[in-house]
Design a protein around this motif. Structure first.
Motif, short mmCIF file in Angstrom:
data_model
loop_
_atom_site.label_atom_id
_atom_site.label_comp_id
_atom_site.label_asym_id
_atom_site.label_seq_id
_atom_site.Cartn_x
_atom_site.Cartn_y
_atom_site.Cartn_z
N ARG A 542 58.39 11.02 31.93
CA ARG A 542 58.11 10.97 33.21
C ARG A 542 56.65 11.05 33.57
NH1 ARG A 542 57.17 9.72 38.09
NH2 ARG A 542 58.79 10.15 39.68
N ALA A 543 56.09 9.91 34.26
CA ALA A 543 54.73 10.02 34.63
C ALA A 543 54.61 11.16 35.73
CB ALA A 543 54.50 8.68 35.45
N LEU A 544 53.43 11.74 35.68
CA LEU A 544 53.23 13.18 36.31
C LEU A 544 53.66 12.92 38.04
CD1 LEU A 544 52.04 16.13 36.41
CD2 LEU A 544 49.74 15.09 36.93
N SER A 545 54.32 13.65 38.49
CA SER A 545 54.82 13.71 39.84
C SER A 545 54.94 14.87 40.70
CB SER A 545 55.91 12.60 39.80
OG SER A 545 56.81 13.32 39.16
N GLY A 546 55.81 14.90 41.55
CA GLY A 546 56.09 16.39 42.26
C GLY A 546 57.11 16.89 41.33
N LEU A 547 57.10 18.34 41.65
CA LEU A 547 58.02 19.00 40.58
C LEU A 547 59.36 18.68 40.62
CD1 LEU A 547 56.52 22.70 40.40
CD2 LEU A 547 55.94 20.81 38.60
N ASP A 548 59.97 18.37 41.80
CA ASP A 548 61.34 17.82 42.21
C ASP A 548 61.52 16.95 41.49
OD1 ASP A 548 59.39 16.67 43.76
OD2 ASP A 548 61.25 15.99 45.11
N SER A 549 60.71 15.78 41.38
CA SER A 549 60.97 14.59 40.47
C SER A 549 60.93 15.06 39.18
CB SER A 549 59.72 13.71 40.99
OG SER A 549 59.86 13.17 42.40
N ILE A 550 60.16 15.61 38.65
CA ILE A 550 60.14 16.04 37.26
C ILE A 550 61.44 16.55 36.79
CG2 ILE A 550 59.24 17.43 35.52
CD1 ILE A 550 56.50 16.82 36.81
N VAL A 551 61.97 17.55 37.61
CA VAL A 551 63.36 17.94 37.34
C VAL A 551 64.51 17.17 37.62
CG1 VAL A 551 65.10 19.86 38.24
CG2 VAL A 551 62.34 20.52 38.24
N GLN A 552 64.26 16.42 38.52
CA GLN A 552 65.39 15.44 38.80
C GLN A 552 65.38 14.37 37.66
OE1 GLN A 552 67.82 15.15 41.03
NE2 GLN A 552 66.94 16.72 42.25
#
Length: 746
Positions: A542-552
């Motif tokens: 996962r490209a670095l992004s918001g924490l919610d996106s990383i968890v999703q």
């Protein structure tokens, strides 16, 4: 009223005139139905008066004469619009103010004046002559309205405005709900006369009790047949917690369950049990993406039956639509509605009669907000305000369902004051119980980069990805997705919003099948796979992004817990950072938290901190000033100044001023586009074409049009001019160097 006054006329199949629809029958039928609808929020007397007064202008001799035109009748005279020269709605709007005074009359006036044309502004330069004030100024007198109808209205004066609806957004939203009751009642009574066969199709659904019985039967069989894996046992535990929580009082609930924890059927269990407990009439699922809607709707159909689910979104599959489901989508009169966030929230702020018509049926409902973290921050304040009003005054319960709970609760901190939602109840239980569930369902390890300032090149990243036979890589924008995809070997899959809905669904289905067959499969995708798409990879990047996106994204890794050692989610620093705006701020907020202290797990407390920090950074949680437009106290309370039309124009979750819609030539899209070019559009063709849409920025649209890639196949309808500009691999082609002309050479 005299029986020879007419509301509507129609022709029989033999081109003869049917018996006219008497005006007295229509206004009485509409009044009774509107009163019934408005009784859901204790406003039946207001609904009744609206029904009586809405077509008062039709009783005027000039309008009755207009209806009886040269051929004997004008079949479409009852429909107001730019082509209709004799108005009727504004007369009833003025009449109620004359009879009841400004305080009561103006409330009714908004609804009556807009029952065809839409809720108006009081006075606004943005809507000009369409404003209520300007319309009123054009009418000299209401003296020729039928005197018997006037007497009926005098005798039916509503009591004073209920205190709970008397201020701010409360009163403007109450007017909107009354408007919904009137519009739906008017539509239904007219439909009963104009098309009795259509009205017969309405209703006939199973009761909430019967649906719950079907669900319980399905779950019992499912639990008997399912393997007793750790994941399935935890899913059963989540469902049991939902059953218990459903017995609580109505209000706002959160359902915090990790991805793959069975939220879909668990939330349905809660909703039907809660509806049964409190005598509620329907369950409404609000889902951010059509790809998830199709997936979830199919689950619901398999449990409750094909004819019990109403899908309401632009990309509905025609094969799943029946005449009954089509008309039920107009006003949401079925027991289970599945719709998009765009449809649900934009309808709550719309001025159009067609979109507001269903709103009264949200009362007495359970509303599930699936993947609620995707509610757009720029409109968060008005959205949460209206959600709270629905809970406080309209017997609605909300369930905020997601693995990454957004910070929707009230906050009052030195740097951030947030009105939020009151009294959210977590279905899973205490903070400790939620943490235990997440720990129990932990199926992967999130591995962060050692240095957040050092990006990895696409070339190096592709070499890492090739080492894995099954891998999903998610990036934050379409351009990055395509650049990385081009570096991957053959048989890699590409997924992005440059592919139309039909194309994406086909590719997702093929990916799932390969995963089930245990075949090698590599996927490069944008974040569209993160919210609810059932994929299960042993490795995810996962490209670095918001924490919610990383968890999703992590929710697509070892989803079923097949690997006891757990899957791996690698977070990397991409060549190109997230696009400017909300996504960039989300990424920066995540970096700030990750750099502040070492984090082993992204638990709910960190997610709450992340969203609080993110909302604080967003320039405005009401960027279009929607609340100010809809709050007469902030405008001119003495005139009850509300700006419905302007608010509706500004409340766009997808801003059509910055984006353009293109129909693409993918499979059946070819034939549908050519039919529009030849014969012009009709409703059914346009519905089918929604499966073949790609949205692009206005600048990209103009560039593509400049090189001849786009043609205007009908006024304001644009499509690709040739298949050359659409790829079976990755969708819409924006770079001419990507065109593959070999497949068009014999």
């Amino acid at each position: 009223m005299e029986k020879d006054m007419i509301a509507h006329v129609r022709k029989n199949s033999g081109d003869t005139w049917a018996e006219p629809h008497a005006l007295s029958d229509h206004i009485n039928g509409t009044a009774k139905m509107a009163a019934q609808f408005a009784s859901a929020f204790d406003s039946d007397e207001w609904g009744y008066v609206l029904g009586l007064a809405h077509d008062a202008g039709k009783s005027r001799p000039s309008w009755q004469g207009y209806l009886r035109t040269k051929s004997g009748y004008d079949e479409f005279a009852h429909i107001e619009g730019k082509s209709r020269k004799i108005l009727h709605a504004i007369y009833g709007a003025i009449l109620v103010e004359e009879i009841y005074g400004k305080e009561i009359g103006r409330i009714l006036s908004y609804c009556i004046a807009g029952h065809h044309a839409g809720l108006p502004d009081w006075s606004s330069s943005e809507t000009g002559n369409a404003s209520l004030k300007d319309q009123k100024n054009k009418i000299e007198s209401t003296n020729d309205i039928d005197s018997k109808l006037v007497d009926m209205l005098v005798q039916s004066k509503p009591k004073s405005i209920p205190r709970r609806f008397s201020q701010g957004l409360d009163i403007s939203f109450w007017i909107r709900m009354l408007y919904s009751c009137l519009v739906d009642a008017d539509f239904l009574d007219t439909e009963n006369y104009m098309d009795g066969g259509k009205s017969i199709l309405r209703g006939g659904y199973l009761s909430i009790d019967e649906l719950l019985e079907k669900l319980n039967h399905h779950m019992k069989k499912f639990e008997e047949d399912s393997s007793r894996t750790k994941v399935n046992l935890l899913r059963n535990e989540v469902r049991q917690k939902c059953r218990v929580a459903a017995l609580k009082n109505q209000g706002i609930f959160s359902l915090s369950v990790p991805t793959g924890g069975g939220k879909t059927l668990s939330s349905l269990t809660f909703a039907l049990e809660h509806a049964k407990k409190h005598g509620l009439e329907r369950v409404i699922y609000v889902i951010p993406y059509t790809s998830i809607i199709e997936q979830n709707a199919n689950v619901f159909r398999s449990v409750l039956g094909d004819d019990q689910i109403i899908e309401h979104h632009s990309s509905i599959d025609e094969e799943n639509e029946t005449p009954k489901s089509r008309i039920s989508a107009e006003n949401w009169d079925g027991p289970v509605i599945v719709t998009t966030s765009v449809q649900f929230f934009e309808s709550l702020f719309s001025a159009k009669s067609s979109r507001c018509r269903k709103l009264h049926n949200i009362a007495n409902s359970v509303v599930i907000l699936d993947e609620a973290q995707l509610v757009p921050a720029e409109f968060l304040k008005p959205i949460l305000s209206v959600m709270q009003l629905l809970v406080d005054h309209y017997k609605v319960s909300f369930v905020i369902s997601t693995a990454t709970q957004p910070a929707f609760s009230y906050k009052n901190e030195p740097n951030f004051k947030f009105q939020g939602l009151k009294g959210i109840t977590e279905i899973i239980g205490s903070t400790e119980e939620v943490r235990t569930l997440y720990d129990s369902l932990k199926r992967n390890n999130i591995i962060f980069p050692q240095d957040f300032d050092v990006p990895i090149s696409w070339n190096d990243l592709s070499m890492d990805l090739i080492k894995h036979e099954k891998v999903l890589c998610i990036v934050s924008d379409r351009k990055s997705c395509r650049e990385l995809y081009k570096l991957m070997p053959e048989n890699t899959f590409h997924l992005s919003a440059l592919m139309c809905g039909m194309h994406r669904s086909s590719v997702i289905s093929e990916i799932k099948q390969k995963l089930l067959s245990n075949e090698p499969v590599r996927v490069i995708s944008t974040q569209l796979v993160e919210a609810g798409v059932d994929m299960d990879f042993p490795v995810v990047y996962r490209a670095l992004s918001g924490l919610d996106s990383i968890v999703q994204a992590a929710g697509r890794c070892n989803r079923e817990g097949k690997s006891e050692s757990g899957g791996n989610v690698f977070v990397f620093i991409p060549e190109r950072p997230a696009p400017p705006g909300y996504l960039r701020k989300a990424m920066e907020t995540a970096v700030g938290i990750l750099k502040s202290a070492p984090i082993k797990e992204i638990d709910n407390s960190i997610i709450e901190r992340y969203f609080s920090d993110l909302y604080w950074k967003v320039n405005s949680l009401d960027k279009a000033e929607i609340e100010a437009l809809l709050d007469p106290v902030k405008n001119d309370r003495s005139e009850l100044s509300i700006y419905y039309r302007t608010a509706s124009n500004r409340f766009k979750l997808i801003d059509d001023r910055t984006q353009k819609q293109i129909f693409v030539r993918y499979k059946d899209g070819n034939e549908l586009i050519d039919r529009i070019k030849k014969d012009g559009p009709d409703r059914m063709i346009l519905r089918k074409l929604q499966r073949y849409v790609v949205n692009v920025s206005t600048n990209e649209f103009l560039r593509l049009r400049g090189i001849g890639a786009i043609e205007e196949v009908y006024p304001n309808i644009f499509a690709l001019s040739t298949e050359l500009y659409y790829s079976e691999e990755y969708g819409l082609i924006s770079d001419e160097n990507d065109i593959d002309i070999s497949k068009f050479i014999n």
